[in-house]
Design an enzyme around this catalytic site. Structure first.
Site, short mmCIF file in Angstrom:
data_model
loop_
_atom_site.label_atom_id
_atom_site.label_comp_id
_atom_site.label_asym_id
_atom_site.label_seq_id
_atom_site.Cartn_x
_atom_site.Cartn_y
_atom_site.Cartn_z
N HIS A 1 0.77 4.06 -2.54
CA HIS A 1 -0.18 3.38 -2.15
C HIS A 1 -1.30 4.33 -1.36
CE1 HIS A 1 2.82 0.03 -2.71
NE2 HIS A 1 1.81 -0.20 -3.59
N ASP B 1 0.26 4.53 2.05
CA ASP B 1 1.47 5.24 2.23
C ASP B 1 1.26 6.75 2.42
OD1 ASP B 1 3.59 3.22 1.06
OD2 ASP B 1 2.99 3.21 -0.83
#
Ligand SMILES: [Mn+2]
Length: 342
Positions: A48, A51
């Site tokens: 993501h 992330d």
């Protein structure tokens, strides 16, 4: 013969919270998660956007791009590569009613800008693929949005991303529901139809998750076949699902071994390994799993996948041909079951 390459996302090593109870395992730091990949036989990291760059909402575009370049060095040191970056719109208050299809114009603007930051992050990480899982791009009641307009908004977002960077590709990950009651783009057929409405259909494809296809009442292997025929299966989220309920992300093959066999079979029929694309395993450890053994769902899924590759490759072709020639599909079925039972 080309070897399969495997990937997963940092969210696949997790604390075990569910809607009815708190976390049951300690948080594993991102840097420690990266050290687990190679040990378990994985080479690819799915990200993501947050992330990769956790504080991106409070950073300038330049700082975000720089942070991604720094992270690339960490990946290089671990011998890992980034597979894709996905905008995580569903955890931000601005994404409460969806992002690309939000009724609030400012929220749509925010979502489209964030998609462009994902392109910057992908650049920094050395990959050229975004994944759009359209989590809250849907409704809880149908009367709250104009669905025709919503599809146009999704196409508009894709066009903005495709224009922003001439190399970037978008893989849509369809899912019919959860968290929304109904989600736009529920199947890969929808995703690939939308691809053809964009300014560059060649740069829009699909990522198919086993559980998502099952939640749509479809056979995951046939969904994959549809995308493979068009050269549009750009990644997978293999896992398993025990019936029509919440998205379970069970270990691959753990609930429906025959279904898993057929997913592997269709990938083999398409020589997927030779494309160099990853086998993503989007699996979650059971909530009951102790922290010290909460990685087994990943290594087990990989092992089951590879054992099924062997099963597909060693199924006697002459038996298959003879059964098909004789239109004796009962015999074919028994032969497959006997082969799987070993
Ligand atoms: Mn899932």
């Amino acid at each position: 013969m080309a070897e399969y390459r495997f990937s997963f996302g940092p969210w696949n090593i997790h604390e075990g919270a569910d809607p009815f109870g708190p976390t049951v395992r300690p948080t594993v730091a991102f840097a420690d998660k990266l050290k687990i990949y190679k040990k378990l036989g994985f080479d690819g990291v799915q990200f993501h956007d947050d992330d990769a760059v956790p504080n991106l909402e409070n950073m300038t575009p330049d700082a975000i791009a720089k942070a991604a370049v720094e992270l690339k060095k960490v990946l290089d040191d671990e011998g890992l590569v980034a597979e894709f970056v996905a905008p995580r719109l569903w955890e931000n208050p601005k994404g409460i009613d969806g992002g690309f299809t939000a009724n609030c114009p400012d929220c749509r603007k925010w979502a489209n800008e964030r998609a462009k930051r994902c392109v910057d992050i992908a650049h920094g990480l050395g990959c050229n693929m975004l994944v759009f899982w359209l989590a809250r791009e849907g409704t809880y009641i149908r009367e709250s949005k104009n669905a025709i307009e919503a599809y146009r908004q999704i196409i508009d977002t894709m066009n903005q991303v495709l224009s922003y960077d001439s190399k970037i590709t978008i893989a849509v990950e369809p899912k019919p529901n959860e968290p929304a009651d109904h989600t736009y783009v529920p199947t890969v057929g929808h995703a690939l139809a939308i691809a053809h409405r964009t300014i560059d259909p060649s740069r829009v494809g699909g990522l198919i998750e086993t559980a998502h296809a099952q939640l749509a009442g479809l056979d995951p292997s046939d969904e994959m076949a549809f995308a493979l025929e068009q050269g549009k299966l750009w990644s997978v989220h293999l896992n398993d699902q025990n019936g029509l309920k919440f998205d379970q992300d069970k270990t691959f093959g753990s609930a429906n071994l025959r279904g898993a066999y057929n997913q592997v079979r269709v990938l083999e029929l398409a020589n997927y390994a030779e494309t160099g694309r990853f086998i993503g395993l989007d699996v979650k450890a059971m909530r009951t799993q102790k922290a010290e053994v909460a990685e087994k769902h990943l290594s087990n899924s990989r092992e089951i996948f590879l054992r099924l590759v062997e099963k597909v490759r060693t199924f006697p072709k002459d038996v298959e041909q003879q059964c098909v020639r004789n239109r004796d599909y009962e015999a074919l079925e028994l032969a497959i079951i006997n082969h799987l039972l070993g």
